[in-house]
Design an enzyme around this catalytic site. Structure first.
Site, short mmCIF file in Angstrom:
data_model
loop_
_atom_site.label_atom_id
_atom_site.label_comp_id
_atom_site.label_asym_id
_atom_site.label_seq_id
_atom_site.Cartn_x
_atom_site.Cartn_y
_atom_site.Cartn_z
N HIS A 1 4.80 17.41 -13.60
CA HIS A 1 4.86 16.09 -14.23
C HIS A 1 3.52 15.41 -13.98
CE1 HIS A 1 6.21 11.84 -14.52
NE2 HIS A 1 7.25 12.29 -15.20
N ASP B 1 7.93 18.07 -5.08
CA ASP B 1 8.38 17.00 -5.96
C ASP B 1 9.83 17.32 -6.35
OD1 ASP B 1 9.14 15.53 -8.16
OD2 ASP B 1 7.31 15.91 -9.32
N GLN C 1 13.65 16.07 -9.97
CA GLN C 1 14.69 16.65 -10.82
C GLN C 1 15.63 17.57 -10.05
OE1 GLN C 1 15.24 15.64 -13.80
NE2 GLN C 1 13.32 14.62 -14.28
N LYS D 1 17.21 8.82 -10.76
CA LYS D 1 17.57 10.07 -11.41
C LYS D 1 18.81 10.70 -10.76
CE LYS D 1 12.81 11.12 -12.72
NZ LYS D 1 12.70 10.86 -14.16
N CYS E 1 5.89 13.60 -20.21
CA CYS E 1 4.90 13.44 -19.13
C CYS E 1 4.45 14.79 -18.61
CB CYS E 1 5.45 12.59 -17.99
SG CYS E 1 5.83 10.92 -18.47
C1 LIG Z 1 9.48 16.24 -12.02
C2 LIG Z 1 9.21 14.78 -11.92
N1 LIG Z 1 8.37 14.33 -11.00
C3 LIG Z 1 8.10 13.03 -10.86
C4 LIG Z 1 8.69 12.09 -11.67
C5 LIG Z 1 8.36 10.65 -11.48
O1 LIG Z 1 9.45 9.94 -11.00
P1 LIG Z 1 9.46 8.36 -10.98
O2 LIG Z 1 9.08 7.92 -12.36
O3 LIG Z 1 10.86 8.00 -10.63
O4 LIG Z 1 8.46 7.92 -9.96
C6 LIG Z 1 9.57 12.51 -12.65
C7 LIG Z 1 10.19 11.53 -13.57
O5 LIG Z 1 10.28 11.72 -14.76
C8 LIG Z 1 9.85 13.89 -12.78
O6 LIG Z 1 10.69 14.34 -13.71
#
Ligand SMILES: Cc1ncc(COP(=O)(O)O)c(C=O)c1O
Lengths: 150, 429
Positions: free
Chosen positions: B146, B223, B226, B249, B387
């Site tokens: 992401h 990370d 998900q 999420k 993203c």
């Molecule tokens: C894999 C992954 N990492 C990081 C994020 C970022 O999360 P947040 O927007 O809650 O900070 C997302 C959110 O879409 C994500 O899907």
């Protein structure tokens, strides 16, 4: 609620599948690139001007049905128009797709562009319908920077 | 059989027969009752919410926790001697303890609250990264990250004159482990990879990745944005150095997430932001910092959301991750088969180990148009690059349509999606 077919009218689908003036142009007098980060639509507008009139206009790019058809119909509508006429047409078109109340009276001036009236029911799609136009206006102004709808 | 709104045409009955009640003990219809938002109609159709990877819906228990906090306990934390402040502080710190237990951290002080996954990555890149990454060092990420797990490392590497290396992925959207192995070397300082990909659904072999990185004395950031909604996470079993996820999420409120970090690492790291709460004493000459985790929690935090997050974690554990995973696995299999039968649909992300994400393209119809037409039938999907522009570039597509599932989704809703796609084809003739 309106039917989805009000947005995706026949004319629009036809231009999406067979976009007109879809080509690069050598010796264009101006050229500009536009980008819509929301859906990744990209468009390049090529323009040939003589004595303040559009003598040729074309586009290339990849995008959704609305943005492709909008670019295609725009190129058809603008040949022979003066800079002032182009700007005025854009204002009317913008009013139509954003659902301004006066727009329906003026829609008669828009000719084929009026098929985009359905867009006003889909606010997130306004950027798709206007990307080519914003890009065109920036190319008329001679701006070298890529246009972004954001 | 129950129908979800009138978006449902005839379900593919054979598939339905097989899957009607796949799990004794998992009553999806009862679970749906916990989510008030799912009862609404959109454009005259019962809402079919398939955008869970963007953000998940909230059960009544979470909503109640927010209402209770603002109705009865609202007050600042760690500051007052009065009763309200004590109640708020206890509820706030209780979430930390719940998360510690939930992810099997060794100590509560290893759980740092932040705004979300994005802020956690920035925290580690800025604090640990700037203190430890030098010129010519290397940071490794993967090609399925992401943007939030790309940009902070890019910024760090640029500032430090370090190198960002990227592990490629194969046509199924799986990380190529042999390539990862080749990238590791003695200059590798940090490996930061996604546990479950938001754009492809791939579940990465993080246990193996962590072990390989540790062999080169590199630290590993996972990370988990998900992964946390779908998988039970055990940070000690993984032996990761940092792990982060977002409440929103995993069925909790927005604006809160956690960073897990091994205590000795967090202790050695400089603070990320300065302010109240993160200090022990301040004079104009000198400030001594608070202990972890408070050293990283400057200013008044998002107290209500944190308490709501605790309620979400309780809610998930009450259902249990094993039944959730088993049910979602069935849904994914059902959806994969149903989508594959729609002519012109190409699934993007076909990893063997996969979470409940169905990303696809259909003929040359732009995902944005598909999204609009589905929305008019009450079906919420995400369209775009999610993203993850490098992933789109890898598959040479501008965007995908993504249906991301949660345990409250049903096979009937997948049928509604399929019917919606047939409508798209009808419109596009
Ligand atoms: C894999 C992954 N990492 C990081 C994020 C970022 O999360 P947040 O927007 O809650 O900070 C997302 C959110 O879409 C994500 O899907």
């Amino acid at each position: 609620m309106t039917d989805i077919e009000d947005l995706y009218q026949e004319v629009i689908l036809d231009h999406t599948k067979r976009p007109r003036n879809f080509r690069e142009m050598e010796n264009a007098s101006c050229k500009a690139e536009g980008y819509n980060p929301l859906c990744g639509d990209k468009v390049t507008i090529y323009l040939k001007m003589e004595d303040d009139r559009v003598t040729d206009i074309s586009f290339k790019g990849a995008g959704c049905a609305i943005s492709t058809a909008s670019a295609s119909i725009m190129t058809e509508s603008l040949k022979g128009k003066t800079r002032a006429e182009v700007e005025s047409l854009f204002n009317t078109f913008h009013g139509l797709v954003t659902g301004e109340p006066r727009a329906s009276q003026e829609a008669a001036d828009l000719g084929k562009l009026a098929v985009f009236s359905g867009v006003s029911e889909y606010p997130v799609r306004v950027k798709c319908a206007t990307l080519a136009w914003h890009t065109l206006l920036s190319s008329l102004k001679g701006s070298r920077e890529a246009v972004s709808t954001e | 059989m129950r129908a979800i709104g009138d978006a449902l045409v005839t379900p593919s009955s054979e598939r339905q027969e097989r899957n009607l009640y796949p799990h004794a003990g998992f009553d999806v219809w009862k679970i749906r009752e916990d989510f008030p938002i799912l009862k609404q109609e959109v454009h005259g159709h019962r809402l079919v919410y398939l955008d869970n990877a963007a953000t998940a819906q909230k059960p009544q228990a979470v909503i109640d926790a927010l209402v209770h906090y603002y109705t009865a306990d609202n007050s600042n934390v760690h500051r007052g001697v009065h009763s309200l402040s004590e109640r708020a502080t206890n509820a706030y710190e209780e979430t930390r303890a719940k998360i510690k237990r939930h992810i099997n951290a060794a100590e509560s002080r290893e759980i740092v609250f932040a705004r979300g996954t994005t802020e956690c990555i920035n925290l580690v890149a800025n604090s640990y990264g700037r203190a430890n990454v030098q010129a010519d060092d290397e940071v490794i990420i993967s090609a399925m990250e992401h943007h939030s797990n790309i940009v902070p490392w890019q910024m760090l590497c640029e500032e430090r004159g370090a190198r960002l290396r990227v592990v490629p992925i194969n046509d199924d959207g799986e990380m190529i482990i042999e390539e990862f192995e080749k990238l590791l070397n003695s200059r590798t300082k940090i490996v930061s990879v996604v546990h479950v990909s938001n754009s492809l659904g791939t579940i990465n072999p993080v246990r193996q990745i962590i072990e390989m990185a540790h062999d080169w004395n590199a630290l590993v950031f996972i990370d988990g944005a998900q992964a946390a909604p779908h998988l039970k996470i055990d940070v000690r079993e993984l032996d990761c150095d940092f792990y982060a996820f977002s409440s929103h999420k995993m069925f909790g409120p927005t604006g809160i997430g956690i960073l897990y970090g091994k205590a000795e690492l967090l202790e050695a790291m400089p603070p990320y932001q300065g302010g109240g709460d993160m200090i022990r004493s301040v004079t104009f000459e000198e400030t001594t910092y608070n202990t972890i985790p408070h050293k990283f929690e400057a200013g008044t935090p998002n107290i209500a959301a944190t308490i709501g997050f605790g309620a979400a974690v309780d809610y998930l554990n009450d259902i249990g991750f094993d039944p959730i995973a088993a049910y979602e696995h069935e849904l994914l299999a059902y959806g994969t088969e149903a989508l594959s039968e729609v002519p012109g649909v190409r699934l993007i992300g076909t990893a063997r180990e996969k979470a409940a994400v169905l990303a696809f393209v259909m003929e040359d119809i732009h995902p944005h148009d598909i999204g609009t037409i589905l929305d008019r039938q009450g079906i919420a999907v995400r369209t775009g690059h999610h993203c993850a522009q490098p992933v789109m570039d890898r598959f040479k597509i501008p965007a995908t349509v993504r249906a991301s599932l949660a345990f409250y989704n049903t096979t009937e809703e997948i049928d509604a999606l399929i019917a919606g796609l047939h409508k798209v084809k009808e419109v596009f003739g």
